[in-house]
Scaffold this active site. Structure first.
Site, PDB file in Angstrom:
ATOM      1  N   ARG A  27       0.812  -1.222   0.000  1.00 18.08           N
ATOM      2  CA  ARG A  27       0.000   0.000   0.000  1.00 18.08           C
ATOM      3  C   ARG A  27       0.846   1.273   0.000  1.00 18.08           C
ATOM      4  O   ARG A  27       0.319   2.374  -0.114  1.00 18.08           O
ATOM      5  CB  ARG A  27      -0.930   0.016   1.217  1.00 18.08           C
ATOM      6  CG  ARG A  27      -1.851  -1.176   1.274  1.00 18.08           C
ATOM      7  CD  ARG A  27      -2.718  -1.111   2.499  1.00 18.08           C
ATOM      8  NE  ARG A  27      -3.718  -0.069   2.387  1.00 18.08           N
ATOM      9  CZ  ARG A  27      -4.906  -0.213   1.831  1.00 18.08           C
ATOM     10  NH1 ARG A  27      -5.254  -1.384   1.351  1.00 18.08           N
ATOM     11  NH2 ARG A  27      -5.754   0.782   1.766  1.00 18.08           N
ATOM     12  N   LYS A 510       3.415  -1.574 -18.022  1.00 19.75           N
ATOM     13  CA  LYS A 510       4.290  -2.445 -17.217  1.00 19.75           C
ATOM     14  C   LYS A 510       5.722  -1.934 -17.259  1.00 19.75           C
ATOM     15  O   LYS A 510       6.380  -1.840 -16.243  1.00 19.75           O
ATOM     16  CB  LYS A 510       4.287  -3.890 -17.732  1.00 19.75           C
ATOM     17  CG  LYS A 510       3.081  -4.732 -17.458  1.00 19.75           C
ATOM     18  CD  LYS A 510       2.832  -5.064 -16.012  1.00 19.75           C
ATOM     19  CE  LYS A 510       2.020  -3.996 -15.337  1.00 19.75           C
ATOM     20  NZ  LYS A 510       0.598  -4.078 -15.397  1.00 19.75           N
ATOM     21  N   GLU A 513       6.248   1.437 -15.362  1.00 18.63           N
ATOM     22  CA  GLU A 513       6.080   1.457 -13.903  1.00 18.63           C
ATOM     23  C   GLU A 513       7.183   0.723 -13.151  1.00 18.63           C
ATOM     24  O   GLU A 513       7.490   1.099 -12.023  1.00 18.63           O
ATOM     25  CB  GLU A 513       4.688   0.997 -13.475  1.00 18.63           C
ATOM     26  CG  GLU A 513       4.390  -0.473 -13.492  1.00 18.63           C
ATOM     27  CD  GLU A 513       2.983  -0.785 -12.948  1.00 18.63           C
ATOM     28  OE1 GLU A 513       2.353  -1.674 -13.507  1.00 18.63           O
ATOM     29  OE2 GLU A 513       2.528  -0.167 -11.972  1.00 18.63           O
TER      30      GLU A 513
END
Ligand code: M6R
Length: 634
Positions: A27, A510, A513
């Site tokens: 998170r 993809k 990032e």
């Protein structure tokens, strides 16, 4: 984003909280912190910028040992809170790290979400003499609590009054040295779960967390708090109230913990493990839904009543609107190509963050599908709520059946990918498109838009896909070579057409990032409308060429790129004619499949290419900078 934990029980809180925070690192990892009350009710706070490891490095030895401090004394229980941060307001520094405390160091608080009126509150409280030290929105909440506690002795009333003043989204946990036996937590538009368990000696213990994964090592008895609920935990037990101060009956659910277990299983990174899990993910997704080519497709898979209710709704709709963010949005685009073609039903795909802030035309004749791996993405959840307000029924395709979206949707189709830890979504994309294929086939079956033999042939093809994905995964050496060859590129373009166009978007997402290489995905047809200006001999162009209606078109687009000296890498499921092979510097062949299902195969080499490039560049594959797995702020 951000993960919070709170503990009240007889165990030493800090090691337990740190362990739970480890499961929440997906998170955010900008900073981490813990606060606890000792046996004399003194408040201790430790925090460090960067990953949880940095916090562990500064903790005194006695706080790392699970047995110390041993049993609580003076009737005080052991109580603490912890936080893992994804920075929104204020840089990722020590001072902005949670837990935050008030000026008098009496109250400590951790928060996930965004307090929208933080600035007004801050100014008001500063005018009353409160000294702020951080740049965060969160500090306004803890200072407000401390201010209200000056005149109110019932701490639950203090919490209630403070929450009534907040605007925005929050999940928060609070401890106070004046009320050392009390742990408070509350949520509004951010997830929060309370675990209700017993320690080895049979004593009650409670763990509050942003996600059940942080709790399941201790108990499988969970309360999912609803928006606007506040929980007070004390030696007397647990009490839930709403923002009006009315008591709410707690509903404890007993969940199966297996699907929430997190393990790298010998792989170097979670991302690689998750890529390799994809054949089984597809098998799981098909199980019980597509048994054989002669049986009808079963979508929701729970009860005949639920399936019947869903069928009844499907027969009434005249449009599908798919809403998601990031990879989930890209998966939705694959669904559009497939469903629209097979069912001849309009399908629109919307980015949730845009949808929620316009006044979209939505009615009860639409089926809204919210796509979300986590089921917690703030914009997608808001889009779900807006769709409800406009009278539409919502189907959620999610990997988390315990998520807010699953709870609020009218219908839930679990995508069954298993826990996805790596921030870069891989197996959840494949699971999502599998779910959309099933939905499309089921609609075609019910609306009879395909001849029975066409339908059976597509079902047979879909059942073959797991084995084909396996064979792509057996041929990774060429991708490792490509990663080394092109790893220093500054820009990479991904092009494809038709149902593989979303795969180009996903391949680029993809790569950027996890490797931080600039990458863009385009339809091959769009190249000449602008992006072709970027091309020269330094720019690799990854082209997805599949046998089907757009193969020749893609070849032409590749030649246009080659004419600008770009370096073409072809990912193809059909042999490229000899006279055209020179167009490509590298070609990777993958198994053939029908065009519709080819994204299940073409995606895999792009995931692996991104993985190996990031690994070659020494990047933090599972926890890329600036990102978090679950984006619970808008
Ligand atoms: O949990 P969700 O599927 O709603 O998440 C949506 C995006 O945040 C997510 O797909 C993100 O784009 C991934 N990091 C991409 O790999």
């Amino acid at each position: 984003m951000c993960g919070i934990v709170g503990y009240l029980g007889q165990k030493s809180p800090v090691p337990l909280i740190v362990d739970s925070l480890r499961t929440l690192e997906y998170r955010g990892y900008d900073s981490a912190g813990v606060a606890y009350l000792d046996d004399e009710s003194l408040l201790h706070v430790y925090k460090a910028s960067g990953k949880l490891l940095n916090l562990e490095g500064i903790l005194p030895n006695e706080l790392r040992l699970p047995t110390l401090p041993a049993e609580s004394v003076n009737g005080h229980r052991n109580i603490g809170i912890g936080h893992i941060r994804w920075a929104t307001h204020g840089a990722a520094t020590n001072v902005n790290a949670h837990p935050h405390t008030g000026s008098r160091q009496e109250i400590a608080l951790v928060h996930n979400g965004i307090i929208e009126n933080f600035y007004e509150l801050r100014q008001e409280l500063q005018a009353k003499g409160h000294q702020f030290v951080s740049e965060t929105d969160t500090e306004s909440v803890v200072q407000l609590l401390e201010h209200l506690a000056e005149t109110e002795t019932d701490f639950s009333k203090v919490i209630l009054k403070a929450l009534q003043k907040l605007q925005g989204a929050y999940a928060l946990t609070v401890i106070s040295k004046k009320f050392p036996n009390h742990l408070y937590a509350a949520r509004h538009q951010a997830p929060l779960v309370v675990g209700v368990g017993k320690d080895q000696n049979g004593n009650d213990e409670y763990i509050v967390a942003s996600d059940a994964v942080a709790i399941v090592n201790h108990t499988n008895r969970l309360i999912y708090l609803k928006d606007g609920e506040i929980v007070e935990i004390s030696p007397a037990g647990l009490r839930i109230m709403n923002l009006q101060g009315e008591q709410v009956e707690p509903v404890i659910e007993t969940i199966s913990t297996d699907p929430l277990t997190i393990d790298k299983k010998g792989y170097k990174h979670f991302m690689l493990k998750e890529i390799y899990e994809q054949p089984d993910v597809v098998r799981n997704s098909l199980t019980g839904r597509l048994q054989s080519i002669h049986q009808p497709i079963w979508i929701l898979g729970d009860t005949p009543e639920q399936e019947g209710r869903f069928d009844a709704h499907l027969s009434a709709i005249n449009r599908i609107v798919i809403i998601g963010c990031g990879t989930s949005y890209n998966a939705g685009l694959v669904g559009k190509y497939f469903i629209e073609e097979l069912v001849q039903l309009p399908v629109e795909v919307e980015a949730a963050g845009e949808f929620r802030y316009r006044n979209p035309f939505i009615s009860d004749r639409d089926l809204v599908i919210t796509m979300s791996q986590s089921g917690e993405t703030a914009d997608t959840l808001a889009a779900l709520r807006l769709s409800h307000q406009k009278g539409a029924k919502v189907l959620t395709l999610t990997n988390r059946e315990d998520s807010s979206m699953a709870r609020e949707a009218d219908f839930v189709m679990p995508v069954r990918a298993g826990v996805e830890v790596s921030v870069a979504a891989t197996k959840s994309f494949t699971a999502q498109i599998t779910a959309l294929y099933l939905l499309g086939l089921s609609l075609a079956e019910k609306r009879q838009t395909l001849a029975p033999e066409q339908l059976e042939s597509l079902k047979a093809e879909l059942l073959k896909m797991p084995a084909r994905i396996e064979s792509v995964l057996h041929n990774t050496e060429p991708l490792q070579v490509l990663a080394r060859k092109y790893g220093q590129a500054r820009d990479v373009l991904f092009i494809a057409r038709g149902v593989n166009f979303p795969v180009a978007l996903e391949g680029a997402l993809k790569l950027k990032e996890i490797s931080y290489i600039h990458a863009e995905g385009y339809s091959g047809s769009e190249l000449k409308h602008g992006p072709i200006a970027m091309l020269d001999s330094n720019v690799p162009v990854v082209s997805v060429l599949t046998k089907g209606p757009v193969f020749e078109k893609m070849i032409s687009n590749c030649q246009e790129a080659k004419a600008r000296e770009a370096r073409l890498i072809g990912i193809t499921n059909t042999p490229v004619p000899n006279e055209l092979r020179d167009t490509f510097e590298d070609i990777l062949e993958i198994p053939e499949s029908v065009e519709h299902f080819s994204p299940m195969l073409t995606t895999i080499p792009l995931q692996l290419l991104a993985y190996y490039m990031a690994e070659y560049l020494g990047k933090d594959v599972d926890q890329p900078r600036n990102l978090a797995k679950s984006v619970t702020v808008e």
